[in-house]
Design an enzyme around this catalytic site. Structure first.
Site, short mmCIF file in Angstrom:
data_model
loop_
_atom_site.label_atom_id
_atom_site.label_comp_id
_atom_site.label_asym_id
_atom_site.label_seq_id
_atom_site.Cartn_x
_atom_site.Cartn_y
_atom_site.Cartn_z
N HIS A 360 -4.36 29.08 10.11
CA HIS A 360 -4.69 28.23 11.27
C HIS A 360 -5.64 29.05 12.14
O HIS A 360 -5.39 30.22 12.39
CB HIS A 360 -3.40 27.91 12.03
N GLU A 373 -4.02 22.68 17.83
CA GLU A 373 -5.28 21.98 17.63
C GLU A 373 -5.48 20.90 18.70
O GLU A 373 -6.59 20.49 19.00
CB GLU A 373 -5.20 21.32 16.24
N ARG A 376 -7.98 21.76 21.36
CA ARG A 376 -9.39 21.45 21.04
C ARG A 376 -9.59 19.93 20.99
O ARG A 376 -10.58 19.40 21.46
CB ARG A 376 -9.78 22.08 19.70
N ARG A 397 -9.55 23.39 9.27
CA ARG A 397 -8.99 24.72 9.59
C ARG A 397 -9.57 25.83 8.73
O ARG A 397 -9.77 26.94 9.22
CB ARG A 397 -7.49 24.67 9.40
N HIS A 499 -0.38 29.73 8.46
CA HIS A 499 0.23 28.57 9.12
C HIS A 499 0.95 27.65 8.14
O HIS A 499 2.02 27.13 8.45
CB HIS A 499 -0.86 27.80 9.86
N HIS A 500 0.37 27.44 6.98
CA HIS A 500 0.96 26.46 6.06
C HIS A 500 0.69 26.91 4.63
O HIS A 500 -0.40 27.39 4.32
CB HIS A 500 0.32 25.10 6.29
N ARG A 539 -4.76 21.74 4.35
CA ARG A 539 -4.08 20.61 4.99
C ARG A 539 -4.74 20.25 6.31
O ARG A 539 -5.11 21.14 7.08
CB ARG A 539 -2.61 20.98 5.24
O1 MEZ Z 1 -0.36 19.77 11.69
C1 MEZ Z 1 -0.45 20.85 12.28
O2 MEZ Z 1 -0.24 21.94 11.74
C2 MEZ Z 1 -0.91 20.87 13.68
C3 MEZ Z 1 -1.38 19.59 14.26
C4 MEZ Z 1 -0.93 22.02 14.32
C5 MEZ Z 1 -1.54 22.18 15.62
O3 MEZ Z 1 -2.56 22.86 15.70
O4 MEZ Z 1 -0.99 21.65 16.59
#
Ligand code: MEZ
Length: 566
Positions: A360, A373, A376, A397, A499-500, A539
């Site tokens: 992220h 996010e 932004r 991302r 992050h994921h 993602r």
């Molecule tokens: O889906 C996400 O990981 C998300 C929206 C994260 C974020 O930046 O808030």
């Protein structure tokens, strides 16, 4: 007294202060002890202390068990400090103690539990109480199955509890009310494009088609999702969020906790599933659980649903699958250690895109806190150490992270003004945590952050002009809801962090886990970040919660149908 137990024993009613039967803990969730704590000390609302800047009894984790932090027979710990570095006092504290969720499991005890055979039987076991787990559990319960939801941590919520943004959905009344034109095909196209077309299109179609029903279902369980914003890679506003500006994850999890209780889901905390048990026909017959007090035991079940999340906090797995991310900070919960992936692998499940990990772009520097996010999306601009923009703030991302890593110092600043501060409530949370630099003038902000004052002023001047005309001549940002004109001005320093994890167990459209020949493993289902295929190589923001809701529900329904069939 040198621990909480001896302290209570000395002061109160002996061991009975905490235990129903002295020497025993009745349940792994420690519900009885927690009821006792609250009967003397009051509940969380009563314990809130307005004098504290950081109040652990008023946290985003919600009303969790007291024993998550306060331990009887061992040293207590401030759980918050697994992610934060708060200067908080707790009696009988061992500040250095860390949970070792990725510790090696005791294979001998696992085998002994299997040899002994099941001590209990149920229709469906769900492993992991985050959003996917709760959605699966509630759906299975509503379908008439007996459900046990096991969670290794002392409180539920998993990674979902930390989700800030929201849930992507198309064709909702919310989009209609905000006059947003959107189509299932656009959702599919955006998700496929964001995922570099590596996604399984059938799974993406289901995600998009069932997303509006997913929002409706969450609403039926008590979640408000009335606000809308745009996430990176989406062509329209389709990220649904709580209308009060709060972070989506905690709001959703608190509602799901309540709903699970209401529907009679049996949730067992401090209960780590360590082995999936299959018979000679390779069908699921149960799970070995390691309970904090009850030890190793086997539960028999006709269906098991893996909702254990990804491996974003398993340092070994990260280093193995993506050596270039070794040692990178992570926004993930400490429990995101890939348990479900490893358990499924052991019984021959197939993996999809297992090595795809998302960084992220905006994790607070020197912290593990995700700067959503949403910041932004609502209007912040992103500049480098000198004060120059370098990419559209709404880029996906992977592209935004790559771009930041090419800037001097490999970090960026998100810059915004008071309009945004008032609009996005979560920003006040970052302020509360001391993460924001604040100044009344652009020049003052540049001085505080070390940016070049003239460059920052001209960057902001140009951006305000683009915002006015709706044409970002520099980076073609599509949506510019706010200008940066109203003091005070704010900046938060960010850099990419894990992050994921996009990859995981392979599933089909019924959320059945597939074996190495792509046949379903009978009785095994999975949903959420433990799976691969939905997100491809990258993602989109807002698609994780959508995934957990849509596929959590599908997994729960199908697991129940399998368990209940004659
Ligand atoms: O889906 C996400 O990981 C998300 C929206 C994260 C974020 O930046 O808030």
């Amino acid at each position: 007294a040198n621990d909480l137990a001896s302290f209570h024993k000395d002061k109160g009613d002996g061991c009975k202060t905490c235990h129903q039967t002295p020497g025993k803990v009745a349940d792994d969730s420690e519900n009885y002890i927690n009821t006792q704590c609250k009967s003397c000390h009051g509940d969380y609302a009563a314990l809130k202390n307005p004098k504290l800047k950081i109040d652990p009894h008023d946290s985003h984790l919600g009303d969790i068990n007291c024993t998550s932090c306060h331990k009887g027979h061992e040293q207590s710990k401030v759980y918050c400090n697994e992610c934060h570095s708060f200067d908080l006092k707790i009696p009988f504290n061992d500040a250095k103690k860390k949970e070792a969720w990725d510790a090696k499991w005791d294979q001998q005890k696992i085998q002994q539990a299997i040899a002994k055979g099941p001590v209990e039987s149920t229709d469906v076991v769900i492993i992991g109480a985050g959003s996917a787990g709760y959605n699966a559990a509630i759906a299975a319960k509503q379908a008439g199955a007996k459900v046990i939801l096991v969670e290794k941590a002392p409180f539920s919520g998993g990674n979902s509890m930390l989700a800030a943004g929201g849930m992507n959905a198309v064709g909702t009344p919310q989009q209609k009310a905000h006059h947003v034109e959107d189509k299932v095909e656009w959702f599919v196209e955006d998700t496929m494009k964001g995922g570099r077309y590596a996604n399984d299109p059938k799974l993406v179609e289901i995600l998009a088609e069932q997303s509006a029903a997913g929002v409706k279902w969450l609403e039926s369980l008590g979640v408000n999702m009335d606000d809308l914003k745009r996430s990176g890679g989406a062509r329209v506003d389709r990220t649904h969020r709580p209308a009060d500006g709060r972070s989506a994850g905690p709001t959703i999890i608190q509602a799901l906790r309540k709903a699970a209780d209401k529907y009679g889901v049996e949730t067992r905390l401090n209960s780590r599933a360590e082995k999936l048990v299959v018979n000679d026909d390779h069908q699921i017959v149960g799970v070995v659980v390691h309970g904090k007090h009850s030890g190793y035991y086997m539960l028999s079940a006709k269906s098991v649903v893996l909702t254990t999340g990804g491996y974003g906090y398993n340092k070994e797995m990260i280093a193995y699958y993506r050596p270039t991310f070794k040692g990178m900070t992570s926004s993930n919960n400490i429990t995101a250690t890939g348990d479900g992936i490893n358990m499924a692998k052991e019984i021959g499940a197939s993996m999809t895109d297992i090595d795809w990990i998302q960084a992220h772009p905006t994790i607070g520097v020197d912290s593990r806190i995700l700067i959503s996010e949403t910041v932004r999306g609502v209007g912040a601009i992103m500049v480098n150490a000198k004060g120059q923009r370098f990419i559209s703030e709404l880029a996906t991302r992977d592209r935004a992270s790559d771009a930041i890593l090419k800037q001097p110092g490999k970090f960026a600043w998100l810059v915004f003004d008071n309009q945004l501060y008032k609009k996005a409530k979560m920003v006040r949370g970052y302020d509360h945590l001391g993460m924001l630099k604040t100044a009344d003038t652009i020049d003052g902000l540049a001085k505080l952050t070390g940016m070049d004052s003239k460059l920052l002023a001209s960057t902001i001047g140009d951006y305000n002009q683009y915002q006015k005309t709706g044409d970002d001549k520099a980076f073609h940002r599509q949506d510019m809801p706010l200008n940066v004109t109203q003091p005070p001005y704010y900046a938060v320093k960010v850099a990419p962090g894990i992050h994921h994890t996009m990859g995981g167990v392979a599933i089909d459209t019924k959320a059945e886990v597939l074996d190495l020949q792509s046949w379903p493993i009978k009785g095994l289902y999975a949903a959420g970040e433990v799976t691969g295929g939905v997100h491809g190589y990258n993602r989109l923001g807002g698609n994780a919660i959508a995934d957990t809701v849509v596929f959590g529900k599908i997994a729960g329904e199908n697991a129940a149908a399998n368990a209940l069939k004659k």
